[in-house]
Design a protein around this motif. Structure first.
Motif, PDB file in Angstrom:
ATOM      1  N   CYS A   1      42.087  38.837  36.445  1.00 15.91           N
ATOM      2  CA  CYS A   1      41.285  38.256  35.369  1.00 15.91           C
ATOM      3  C   CYS A   1      40.935  39.372  34.390  1.00 15.91           C
ATOM      4  O   CYS A   1      40.511  40.450  34.808  1.00 15.91           O
ATOM      5  CB  CYS A   1      40.010  37.637  35.930  1.00 15.91           C
TER       6      CYS A   1
ATOM      7  N   PHE B   1      38.520  39.413  32.197  1.00 15.64           N
ATOM      8  CA  PHE B   1      37.124  39.434  31.765  1.00 15.64           C
ATOM      9  C   PHE B   1      36.305  40.367  32.655  1.00 15.64           C
ATOM     10  O   PHE B   1      36.813  40.888  33.644  1.00 15.64           O
ATOM     11  CB  PHE B   1      36.568  38.010  31.717  1.00 15.64           C
TER      12      PHE B   1
ATOM     13  N   CYS C   1      32.783  39.952  33.785  1.00 13.31           N
ATOM     14  CA  CYS C   1      31.496  39.480  34.322  1.00 13.31           C
ATOM     15  C   CYS C   1      31.086  40.409  35.469  1.00 13.31           C
ATOM     16  O   CYS C   1      31.837  40.571  36.437  1.00 13.31           O
ATOM     17  CB  CYS C   1      31.632  38.051  34.845  1.00 13.31           C
TER      18      CYS C   1
ATOM     19  N   PHE D   1      28.923  40.282  37.848  1.00 13.76           N
ATOM     20  CA  PHE D   1      28.607  39.810  39.200  1.00 13.76           C
ATOM     21  C   PHE D   1      29.901  39.651  39.995  1.00 13.76           C
ATOM     22  O   PHE D   1      29.878  39.313  41.171  1.00 13.76           O
ATOM     23  CB  PHE D   1      27.837  38.474  39.158  1.00 13.76           C
ATOM     24  N   CYS D   2      31.028  39.891  39.334  1.00 17.64           N
ATOM     25  CA  CYS D   2      32.355  39.676  39.927  1.00 17.64           C
ATOM     26  C   CYS D   2      33.201  40.949  39.835  1.00 17.64           C
ATOM     27  O   CYS D   2      33.780  41.401  40.817  1.00 17.64           O
ATOM     28  CB  CYS D   2      33.021  38.530  39.170  1.00 17.64           C
ATOM     29  N   GLN D   3      33.224  41.528  38.659  1.00 17.46           N
ATOM     30  CA  GLN D   3      34.028  42.732  38.433  1.00 17.46           C
ATOM     31  C   GLN D   3      33.224  43.991  38.769  1.00 17.46           C
ATOM     32  O   GLN D   3      31.998  43.953  38.728  1.00 17.46           O
ATOM     33  CB  GLN D   3      34.482  42.799  36.962  1.00 17.46           C
TER      34      GLN D   3
ATOM     35  N   GLU E   1      37.463  42.206  41.356  1.00 19.51           N
ATOM     36  CA  GLU E   1      38.712  41.482  41.078  1.00 19.51           C
ATOM     37  C   GLU E   1      39.810  42.451  40.626  1.00 19.51           C
ATOM     38  O   GLU E   1      40.946  42.391  41.092  1.00 19.51           O
ATOM     39  CB  GLU E   1      38.413  40.434  39.995  1.00 19.51           C
TER      40      GLU E   1
ATOM     41  N   ASP F   1      41.324  32.281  40.298  1.00 14.83           N
ATOM     42  CA  ASP F   1      39.944  32.562  39.893  1.00 14.83           C
ATOM     43  C   ASP F   1      39.719  32.095  38.465  1.00 14.83           C
ATOM     44  O   ASP F   1      38.615  31.706  38.092  1.00 14.83           O
ATOM     45  CB  ASP F   1      39.653  34.063  40.012  1.00 14.83           C
TER      46      ASP F   1
ATOM     47  N   ARG G   1      36.982  28.894  31.373  1.00 11.01           N
ATOM     48  CA  ARG G   1      35.850  29.569  30.728  1.00 11.01           C
ATOM     49  C   ARG G   1      35.466  28.820  29.464  1.00 11.01           C
ATOM     50  O   ARG G   1      36.334  28.389  28.693  1.00 11.01           O
ATOM     51  CB  ARG G   1      36.235  31.011  30.352  1.00 11.01           C
TER      52      ARG G   1
HETATM   53  S1  SF4 Z   1      33.671  35.478  37.056  1.00  7.36           S
HETATM   54 FE1  SF4 Z   1      35.628  34.496  36.526  1.00  7.36          FE
HETATM   55  S2  SF4 Z   1      35.914  34.935  34.329  1.00  7.36           S
HETATM   56 FE2  SF4 Z   1      34.370  36.375  35.091  1.00  7.36          FE
HETATM   57  S3  SF4 Z   1      35.520  38.211  35.678  1.00  7.36           S
HETATM   58 FE3  SF4 Z   1      35.324  36.953  37.547  1.00  7.36          FE
HETATM   59  S4  SF4 Z   1      37.182  35.705  37.605  1.00  7.36           S
HETATM   60 FE4  SF4 Z   1      36.984  36.529  35.524  1.00  7.36          FE
END
Ligand code: SF4
Length: 446
Positions: free
Chosen positions: A195, A197, A199, A201-203, A206, A243, A273
């Motif tokens: 992905c 992007f 964000c 709370f995720c990156q 990923e 994702d 998104r």
């Molecule tokens: S939350 Fe979704 S859009 Fe945001 S970085 Fe993670 S996978 Fe990507």
């Protein structure tokens, strides 16, 4: 060489949950293990599986280990599953002293030093595993001494076999649509990895697993697999389990063309998104016409400050507009909303509740902010001493456990209930005026 894979996915559904609980956690296949299995079989190895969700308890697992003559065992682990993985490996080594244990997956990638400290694990593969796992099996078959830590080589997705649909018992997934009402049989597939992007709370978790570049399978490859799945399982709806499925508008346009040209009309569900939907409403329309029935959208918050805090790169206005676009094209909205962000105020929570009321989602999926291992926000709240989550045990995002200090979860639970039941402005304002719980009370109740 024969390898036994272990799927540890009992953290949410528990033992003996497969086909007994109607949830995706209890029934979906794991694409990571199924992809490794396909790669191993293509290289001439044989593979079987112990799926913990199908067992009664740990004693049953011990019996399953004992009755096998397998030398090489492979496990995958999300952070959520790691405590169960550690327990499974301990039992494995108690029963089979000479077992060779291989661990890969997300947790091995983002918490490599924690995994390396467990000396019962013989080989650790980080990032993507298909190429490196097969090389490792080959080296073990030749009685070589492969490295303990192996950084996985990322494959070209069209060059690896489709995931092995014989590894898991498919009957659970076939009978469990992502949302009730989607027609069964139901299947899942992945069109790509990664992905772009950020964000937080995720990156960067990923990216740690899949690298900086998003990889998509060709549309032909995905359609070919869907044709195979249609012939074999006669599915009536499916999920793009990516994702984020709608990343590249050109890819999505061509996918829709090929999906229709192949004669598919089956409804599907995927992650999208809000900002991209607003930028490319024509693609959303095309997807709806091709069969997109449900859009799972990470709206997250009705507060712009919280969206910015999360580096979501979307706006509240886009959230509302994306929902309206879905309504216009007949796409049902699955709203992912996160409550309890660090520093989130009551007023900001109330803005989120109001946004949910405006969106009127067909399905509301709420969660408490959880400092997910490997994410930027997790590092920040750990640094500030705000997290209550045990780094070994606590990656559960469901809203039934306290995650953060300084968060009044009892009040938050009431706000979430209002979001679900539609509520009224008067009740929301009354809720906002409830006295704050003192920190002592919060500590006592959690
Ligand atoms: S939350 Fe979704 S859009 Fe945001 S970085 Fe993670 S996978 Fe990507």
């Amino acid at each position: 060489m024969h390898v036994t894979m272990i799927f540890p996915g009992i953290a949410l559904p528990g033992f003996d949950s497969f086909m007994k609980k109607p949830t995706i956690d209890a029934n979906f296949i794991d694409h990571g293990l199924a992809s490794l299995s396909a790669a191993a079989k293509a290289a001439g190895h044989s593979v079987d599986l112990i799926d913990l969700r199908m067992l009664r308890d740990w004693t049953h697992f011990r019996e399953e280990v004992r009755r096998r003559t397998t030398k090489v065992w492979a496990l995958t682990s999300w952070s959520l599953h790691y405590p169960d993985v550690v327990r499974a490996i301990r039992i494995l080594k108690e029963e089979k002293e000479d077992a060779i244990v291989i661990l890969g997956g997300v947790h091995a990638t983002i918490k490599t030093s924690q995994v390396m400290a467990n000396r019962l694990i013989d080989h650790i593969i980080t990032q993507e595993g298909e190429i490196s796992f097969v090389k490792l099996l080959g080296a073990l078959a030749e009685r070589k001494q492969p490295d303990r830590l192996i950084v996985g080589e990322g494959p070209a997705l069209d060059e690896i076999p489709w995931v092995d649909r014989d590894l898991f018992d498919m009957s659970g997934e076939l009978a469990t649509p992502m949302v009730p009402g989607m027609p069964t049989p139901f299947v899942t597939t992945n069109a790509g990895r990664g992905c772009p992007f950020k964000c937080n709370f995720c990156q960067p978790a990923e990216r740690a697993v899949f690298g900086n570049r998003v990889k998509m399978r060709s549309q032909e490859n995905v359609i070919g697999e869907l044709q195979y799945l249609k012939e074999r399982f006669k599915f009536n709806s499916w999920m793009a389990h990516d994702d984020l499925f709608f990343i590249n508008h050109r890819w999505s346009r061509e996918f829709c063309v090929q999906y229709k040209a192949a004669g598919f009309t089956e409804p599907y569900i995927c992650q999208m998104r809000a900002d991209l939907m607003c930028r490319y409403p024509d693609v959303v329309k095309q997807m709806a016409e091709s069969g997109l029935a449900w859009a799972m959208i990470g709206f997250e918050s009705g507060s712009q400050r919280i969206l910015d805090l999360f580096e979501k790169e979307t706006t509240v206005e886009e959230n509302l507009k994306a929902a309206a676009i879905c309504k216009e094209y007949g796409i049902k909205v699955w709203a992912n909303i996160m409550f309890g962000a660090p520093t989130e105020t009551r007023a900001e929570v109330m803005e989120t509740v109001r946004m949910v009321w405006k969106i009127k989602p067909d399905h509301l999926s709420s969660s408490y902010f959880t400092p997910t291992p490997g994410s930027g926000m997790a590092e920040e709240v750990e640094r500030k001493g705000l997290t209550m989550v045990d780094p070994f045990n606590g990656s559960n995002r469901t809203p039934n456990e306290a995650k953060m200090k300084d968060t009044d979860y009892e009040w938050l639970t009431k706000a979430i209930a209002l979001a679900y039941d539609g509520g009224s402005e008067e009740r929301l304002i009354a809720l906002g005026q409830l006295p704050m719980q003192s920190q002592e009370t919060l500590c006592a109740s959690h």
